[in-house]
Design a protein around this motif. Structure first.
Motif, PDB file in Angstrom:
ATOM      1  N   UNK A   1     123.868 -40.902  48.911  1.00  0.00           N
ATOM      2  CA  UNK A   1     124.791 -42.368  49.064  1.00  0.00           C
ATOM      3  C   UNK A   1     126.359 -41.913  49.680  1.00  0.00           C
ATOM      4  N   UNK A   2     126.014 -43.440  50.252  1.00  0.00           N
ATOM      5  CA  UNK A   2     127.305 -42.815  51.567  1.00  0.00           C
ATOM      6  C   UNK A   2     128.930 -43.226  50.737  1.00  0.00           C
ATOM      7  N   UNK A   3     129.769 -42.538  51.315  1.00  0.00           N
ATOM      8  CA  UNK A   3     130.407 -42.475  50.433  1.00  0.00           C
ATOM      9  C   UNK A   3     131.697 -43.539  50.646  1.00  0.00           C
ATOM     10  N   UNK A   4     131.534 -44.171  51.648  1.00  0.00           N
ATOM     11  CA  UNK A   4     132.110 -46.046  51.955  1.00  0.00           C
ATOM     12  C   UNK A   4     131.667 -46.526  50.461  1.00  0.00           C
ATOM     13  N   UNK A   5     130.223 -46.649  50.484  1.00  0.00           N
ATOM     14  CA  UNK A   5     129.982 -47.049  48.370  1.00  0.00           C
ATOM     15  C   UNK A   5     130.051 -46.925  47.614  1.00  0.00           C
ATOM     16  N   UNK A  41     126.120 -35.332  41.761  1.00  0.00           N
ATOM     17  CA  UNK A  41     125.702 -35.321  43.690  1.00  0.00           C
ATOM     18  C   UNK A  41     126.687 -36.580  43.766  1.00  0.00           C
ATOM     19  N   UNK A  42     126.821 -37.830  43.429  1.00  0.00           N
ATOM     20  CA  UNK A  42     127.629 -38.733  43.565  1.00  0.00           C
ATOM     21  C   UNK A  42     129.073 -38.297  43.453  1.00  0.00           C
ATOM     22  N   UNK A  72     136.697 -32.959  34.411  1.00  0.00           N
ATOM     23  CA  UNK A  72     135.372 -33.781  33.635  1.00  0.00           C
ATOM     24  C   UNK A  72     134.905 -34.074  34.869  1.00  0.00           C
ATOM     25  N   UNK A  73     134.935 -34.102  35.985  1.00  0.00           N
ATOM     26  CA  UNK A  73     134.421 -35.104  37.098  1.00  0.00           C
ATOM     27  C   UNK A  73     133.464 -34.145  38.019  1.00  0.00           C
ATOM     28  N   UNK A  74     134.204 -32.297  37.413  1.00  0.00           N
ATOM     29  CA  UNK A  74     133.274 -31.519  37.988  1.00  0.00           C
ATOM     30  C   UNK A  74     131.892 -31.110  37.344  1.00  0.00           C
TER      31      UNK A  74
END
Length: 74
Positions: A1-5, A41-42, A72-74
């Motif tokens: 997914x594109x980082x802007x999204x 991955x996101x 928490x996100x890693x």
């Protein structure tokens, strides 16, 4: 997914959670939402982009939630 999204989506969530009266709860809930519903991955792509100083501005709630609850996100 594109980082802007990814940035657009996390900012939309930040706007939603910003309405919560308890800021610390809002930050935690936003981070939990990312953990539960975003693929690893996101999350990795968003964190790598932010670490690299990439363009795309996060709203204050999103930026703080990611900073405070990064582990928490890693």
């Amino acid at each position: 997914m594109h980082v802007d999204q990814l940035i657009r989506m996390v900012n939309q969530m930040g706007s939603f959670f910003e309405a919560m009266p308890d800021r610390s709860e809002a930050l935690h809930d936003l981070a939990l939402h990312l953990k539960r519903f975003w693929e690893p991955r996101m999350r990795r792509e968003l964190l790598a982009h932010l670490d690299a100083g990439g363009p795309g501005e996060l709203n204050p709630v999103s930026a703080e939630a990611i900073r405070v609850h990064r582990a928490l996100l890693e």
